[in-house]
Design a protein around this motif. Structure first.
Motif, PDB file in Angstrom:
ATOM      1  N   HIS A  62       0.848  -1.200   0.000  1.00  0.00           N
ATOM      2  CA  HIS A  62       0.000   0.000   0.000  1.00  0.00           C
ATOM      3  C   HIS A  62       0.884   1.250   0.000  1.00  0.00           C
ATOM      4  O   HIS A  62       1.384   1.668   1.042  1.00  0.00           O
ATOM      5  CB  HIS A  62      -0.916  -0.024   1.232  1.00  0.00           C
ATOM      6  N   HIS A  64       1.479   5.271  -2.262  1.00  0.00           N
ATOM      7  CA  HIS A  64       0.919   6.231  -3.228  1.00  0.00           C
ATOM      8  C   HIS A  64       2.070   6.942  -3.928  1.00  0.00           C
ATOM      9  O   HIS A  64       2.686   7.841  -3.362  1.00  0.00           O
ATOM     10  CB  HIS A  64      -0.018   7.208  -2.514  1.00  0.00           C
ATOM     11  N   ASP A 275       1.274   2.489   3.608  1.00  0.00           N
ATOM     12  CA  ASP A 275       0.443   3.590   3.090  1.00  0.00           C
ATOM     13  C   ASP A 275       1.268   4.876   3.082  1.00  0.00           C
ATOM     14  O   ASP A 275       0.852   5.924   3.586  1.00  0.00           O
ATOM     15  CB  ASP A 275      -0.846   3.758   3.899  1.00  0.00           C
TER      16      ASP A 275
END
Ligand SMILES: [Zn+2]
Length: 385
Positions: A62, A64, A275
């Motif tokens: 996870h 970005h 994340d």
């Protein structure tokens, strides 16, 4: 003749039950052999890993990294490979209309091996002003289905946050319908019950075996614990059904209190992910190794922590043949970590600081046999020719 020999490190390969002082030999882009006292004369390049952990290349399920398009986007190689993560999953920054830029400018251009989940909303996660699921017009199932056929897209992402008048169940049902049609799993971001518009139970009930709940240890209202701090029955039922629980630390989804209670009640994470994004990079997530350190601090055994960031995510990605372990023939993705002792302050997403006595610190990584690191190999003092 091997190309590279990593000598004298503590090799931890949970998939094969290995935890011993061993050497790892690499030929081309593959692991050629793992054994005790392999001859240094048999290799062109020798890395001295004495005092270090040698693990399969870390996999972050996870992140970005849609830099320049999504406000969450950070740089893949600086934030993943330079910190020991050889394979990363871009968790839904891109939707159907923005995916081509992610593919061309990030996935194809990075040394980190990046796969993607496609956001069910075609805009993906462009800005913060409007949640991508606040307006049902951002969901175009036929378009998502067409784009999600790409082999490097491993599944669908749906963020049950700021869903506005839709409430989570409707966009989730539409995302699951697309996932069904392309025969791929879904990762669902869970948030507070208030922002989802429905209780967690209503979200979990829709999930299929193989789907993943990310942000599973957040501390907001309506999390996996009930008012008494007990794991909700629906969470246990989902796990029994084969739904996976992923950490997805981020900026708002890791609370010491939630994790500690969940671990005490037998609910460890299936996968540990960071994340990592614009708002979690400096603090509190920092990187995958720091997120792993938090689980070590909470008493999870080292091999289990490493498994949750190597073999476990590899299995979910359907890539166990090539990554997540160090068996002969596997991709030569190897991470070197230092298990440091001292006093290390670690902050959760609620601003609570705990002091750990051990820390996993990334030293360098090899991606498909090529050394990548925080600096030139010579400055790391690892390379002996
Ligand atoms: Zn995320």
């Amino acid at each position: 003749m091997y190309d590279t020999l990593i000598r004298g490190g503590r090799v931890i390969d949970p998939l094969h039950g290995v935890d011993a002082l061993l050497d790892v030999a690499i030929q081309g882009e593959r692991v050629a052999a793992v054994g005790a006292n392999l001859s240094p004369q048999s290799a062109r390049q020798v890395l001295d890993a004495t005092g270090l952990l040698v693990t399969p290349g870390l996999i972050d399920l996870h992140v970005h990294v849609h830099w320049g398009v999504s406000h969450y986007g950070i740089e893949a190689d600086q934030c993943c490979l330079a910190r020991g993560v050889t394979t990363a999953l871009e968790a839904g920054s891109a939707g159907a209309y923005t995916y081509p830029s992610l593919k061309r400018w990030i996935m194809d251009a990075s040394q980190t091996e990046v796969y993607a989940l496609l956001n069910i909303a075609y805009l993906g996660m462009i800005g913060d002003q409007v949640g991508e699921l606040e307006d049902a017009r951002f969901i175009d199932e036929a378009l998502a289905e067409r784009v999600a056929q790409a082999p490097e897209i491993l599944g669908i992402k749906a963020r049950m946050d700021r869903v506005g008048p839709l409430k989570a169940t409707e966009p989730l049902a539409r995302a699951l319908a697309v996932a069904d049609r392309v025969d791929k799993p879904l990762m669902v971001h869970i948030g507070s019950a208030r922002r989802m518009g429905v209780p967690l139970e209503a979200v979990l009930a829709q999930l299929r075996p193989g789907d993943v709940v990310t942000h599973c240890y957040h501390g907001k209202d309506g999390n996996i614990l009930d008012a008494e701090g007990a794991v909700r029955p629906a969470v246990r039922q989902a796990r029994q059904r084969g739904v996976l629980f992923d950490v997805g630390h981020g900026a708002g989804s890791f609370a010491w209190a939630t994790v500690r209670r969940a671990l005490a009640q037998g609910l460890p994470p299936d996968t540990i992910s960071s994340d990592l994004h614009t708002y979690s990079l400096l603090s509190p997530a920092v990187d995958l190794a720091t997120t792993m350190t938090k689980f070590l601090h909470l008493g999870m055994p080292l091999a289990d922590v490493i498994r949750a960031a190597t073999a476990a995510p590899a299995a979910w990605m359907g890539m166990s043949a090539s990554v997540g372990h160090l068996g002969p023939g596997a991709a030569a993705d190897v991470t070197l970590l230092r298990l440091e002792e001292g006093r290390f302050d670690l902050c959760d997403c609620e601003g609570v600081v705990e002091t750990a006595s051990r820390r996993l610190a990334p030293v360098t990584a090899l991606k498909r046999g090529r050394l990548f690191g925080l600096g030139p190999a010579s400055s790391l003092g690892l390379l002996t020719l």
